[in-house]
Scaffold this motif. Structure first.
Motif, PDB file in Angstrom:
ATOM      1  N   GLU A  89      -9.750 -18.075  -1.047  1.00 42.57           N
ATOM      2  CA  GLU A  89      -9.138 -19.841  -1.033  1.00 42.57           C
ATOM      3  C   GLU A  89      -8.006 -19.921  -1.855  1.00 42.57           C
ATOM      4  N   ASN A  90      -7.653 -18.978  -2.726  1.00 44.20           N
ATOM      5  CA  ASN A  90      -6.577 -18.819  -3.431  1.00 44.20           C
ATOM      6  C   ASN A  90      -5.465 -17.923  -2.893  1.00 44.20           C
ATOM      7  N   ASP A  91      -5.496 -17.615  -1.758  1.00 49.10           N
ATOM      8  CA  ASP A  91      -4.536 -16.750  -0.953  1.00 49.10           C
ATOM      9  C   ASP A  91      -4.082 -15.714  -1.831  1.00 49.10           C
ATOM     10  N   MET A  92      -5.062 -14.857  -2.168  1.00 46.25           N
ATOM     11  CA  MET A  92      -4.672 -13.563  -2.930  1.00 46.25           C
ATOM     12  C   MET A  92      -4.991 -12.550  -2.052  1.00 46.25           C
ATOM     13  N   VAL A  93      -4.218 -11.264  -2.500  1.00 43.08           N
ATOM     14  CA  VAL A  93      -4.677 -10.099  -1.700  1.00 43.08           C
ATOM     15  C   VAL A  93      -5.392  -9.271  -2.604  1.00 43.08           C
ATOM     16  N   LEU A  94      -6.575  -8.793  -1.841  1.00 39.17           N
ATOM     17  CA  LEU A  94      -7.615  -7.926  -2.397  1.00 39.17           C
ATOM     18  C   LEU A  94      -7.582  -6.420  -1.911  1.00 39.17           C
ATOM     19  N   ILE A  95      -7.517  -5.459  -2.768  1.00 40.79           N
ATOM     20  CA  ILE A  95      -7.319  -4.083  -1.977  1.00 40.79           C
ATOM     21  C   ILE A  95      -8.422  -3.412  -2.713  1.00 40.79           C
ATOM     22  N   SER A  96      -8.718  -2.197  -2.112  1.00 47.35           N
ATOM     23  CA  SER A  96      -9.904  -1.512  -2.633  1.00 47.35           C
ATOM     24  C   SER A  96      -9.219   0.071  -2.489  1.00 47.35           C
ATOM     25  N   THR A  97      -9.223   0.960  -3.524  1.00 46.54           N
ATOM     26  CA  THR A  97      -8.815   2.187  -3.489  1.00 46.54           C
ATOM     27  C   THR A  97     -10.007   3.328  -4.002  1.00 46.54           C
ATOM     28  N   PRO A  98      -9.969   4.442  -3.283  1.00 50.11           N
ATOM     29  CA  PRO A  98     -10.973   5.556  -3.756  1.00 50.11           C
ATOM     30  C   PRO A  98     -10.534   6.092  -5.114  1.00 50.11           C
ATOM     31  N   HIS A  99      -9.312   5.870  -5.416  1.00 49.00           N
ATOM     32  CA  HIS A  99      -8.985   6.516  -6.823  1.00 49.00           C
ATOM     33  C   HIS A  99      -9.353   6.036  -8.202  1.00 49.00           C
ATOM     34  N   THR A 100      -9.488   6.721  -8.914  1.00 48.59           N
ATOM     35  CA  THR A 100      -9.703   6.109 -10.528  1.00 48.59           C
ATOM     36  C   THR A 100      -8.619   5.152 -11.064  1.00 48.59           C
ATOM     37  N   LEU A 101      -8.989   4.477 -12.126  1.00 45.80           N
ATOM     38  CA  LEU A 101      -7.809   3.639 -12.613  1.00 45.80           C
ATOM     39  C   LEU A 101      -6.621   4.598 -13.279  1.00 45.80           C
ATOM     40  N   TYR A 102      -7.036   5.597 -13.672  1.00 44.82           N
ATOM     41  CA  TYR A 102      -6.118   6.534 -14.060  1.00 44.82           C
ATOM     42  C   TYR A 102      -5.180   7.109 -13.043  1.00 44.82           C
ATOM     43  N   ALA A 103      -5.624   7.726 -11.993  1.00 43.89           N
ATOM     44  CA  ALA A 103      -5.109   8.224 -10.930  1.00 43.89           C
ATOM     45  C   ALA A 103      -4.339   7.180 -10.300  1.00 43.89           C
ATOM     46  N   THR A 104      -4.794   5.795 -10.030  1.00 46.30           N
ATOM     47  CA  THR A 104      -4.092   4.821  -9.397  1.00 46.30           C
ATOM     48  C   THR A 104      -2.753   4.446 -10.161  1.00 46.30           C
ATOM     49  N   SER A 105      -2.934   4.326 -11.383  1.00 44.66           N
ATOM     50  CA  SER A 105      -1.761   4.072 -12.197  1.00 44.66           C
ATOM     51  C   SER A 105      -0.833   5.202 -12.281  1.00 44.66           C
ATOM     52  N   GLY A 106      -1.203   6.347 -12.192  1.00 46.59           N
ATOM     53  CA  GLY A 106      -0.290   7.598 -12.069  1.00 46.59           C
ATOM     54  C   GLY A 106       0.509   7.427 -10.579  1.00 46.59           C
ATOM     55  N   ILE A 107      -0.402   7.320  -9.774  1.00 45.88           N
ATOM     56  CA  ILE A 107       0.393   7.343  -8.172  1.00 45.88           C
ATOM     57  C   ILE A 107       1.369   6.258  -8.220  1.00 45.88           C
ATOM     58  N   LEU A 108       1.089   5.108  -8.357  1.00 42.58           N
ATOM     59  CA  LEU A 108       2.123   4.073  -8.518  1.00 42.58           C
ATOM     60  C   LEU A 108       3.363   4.217  -9.408  1.00 42.58           C
ATOM     61  N   TYR A 109       2.872   4.770 -10.691  1.00 44.06           N
ATOM     62  CA  TYR A 109       4.007   4.866 -11.628  1.00 44.06           C
ATOM     63  C   TYR A 109       5.086   6.016 -11.004  1.00 44.06           C
ATOM     64  N   GLY A 110       4.573   7.128 -10.291  1.00 42.62           N
ATOM     65  CA  GLY A 110       5.268   8.114  -9.983  1.00 42.62           C
ATOM     66  C   GLY A 110       6.225   7.743  -8.663  1.00 42.62           C
ATOM     67  N   GLN A 111       5.587   6.601  -8.255  1.00 41.36           N
ATOM     68  CA  GLN A 111       6.411   6.207  -7.015  1.00 41.36           C
ATOM     69  C   GLN A 111       7.402   5.053  -7.550  1.00 41.36           C
ATOM     70  N   GLY A 112       7.550   4.923  -8.791  1.00 41.65           N
ATOM     71  CA  GLY A 112       8.706   3.826  -9.007  1.00 41.65           C
ATOM     72  C   GLY A 112       8.224   2.578  -9.598  1.00 41.65           C
ATOM     73  N   LEU A 113       7.146   2.118  -9.429  1.00 46.65           N
ATOM     74  CA  LEU A 113       6.310   0.939  -9.701  1.00 46.65           C
ATOM     75  C   LEU A 113       6.167   1.002 -11.343  1.00 46.65           C
ATOM     76  N   GLU A 114       7.052   0.048 -12.133  1.00 49.20           N
ATOM     77  CA  GLU A 114       6.885   0.066 -13.571  1.00 49.20           C
ATOM     78  C   GLU A 114       5.742  -0.586 -13.987  1.00 49.20           C
ATOM     79  N   GLY A 115       5.233  -0.258 -15.314  1.00 50.89           N
ATOM     80  CA  GLY A 115       4.324  -1.067 -15.998  1.00 50.89           C
ATOM     81  C   GLY A 115       4.887  -2.310 -16.467  1.00 50.89           C
ATOM     82  N   VAL A 116       4.093  -3.335 -16.748  1.00 45.25           N
ATOM     83  CA  VAL A 116       4.543  -4.511 -17.484  1.00 45.25           C
ATOM     84  C   VAL A 116       5.212  -4.400 -18.955  1.00 45.25           C
TER      85      VAL A 116
END
Length: 118
Positions: A89-116
């Protein structure tokens, strides 16, 4: 980084919002405390993806208030149908990943996505 690229990197599954895969995000924020999301993300919300293990309506309401780009549910979680419908209803994107929160953060950070920036 495009949301579609993010999904690929995380070995993720799109729950809803396939039409927004070309939307770009510049930041990520990892939290299960929606009060922290509200306190720290607002300035960069439209360019931010939220990583969380929570799958309740409060996550969607928080994202709606801030106009977040996408939500990634970690540890293979999938929200209940009423949460998915609220996101649609709110035009949002929802995604599921099998990784833990820690691993997910690390993967994205390692690929150049910055933290807020805080």
């Amino acid at each position: 980084m495009e949301i579609g690229t993010l999904v690929e990197m995380l070995g993720g599954k799109i729950i809803v919002g396939e039409q927004y895969m070309e939307k770009k995000v510049d930041y990520a924020f990892s939290s299960d405390l929606m009060s922290d999301v509200l306190a720290f993300v607002s300035e960069h919300a439209q360019d931010c993806v939220l990583l969380t293990g929570l799958t309740n309506n409060q996550v969607i309401r928080t994202a709606e208030m801030l106009d977040l780009s996408a939500i990634v549910f970690v540890r293979g979680k999938c929200p209940p149908m009423e949460v998915i419908e609220l996101a649609e209803e709110n035009d949002m994107v929802l995604i599921s990943t099998p990784h833990t929160l820690y691993a997910t953060s690390g993967i994205l950070y390692g690929q150049g996505l910055e933290g807020v920036p805080i």
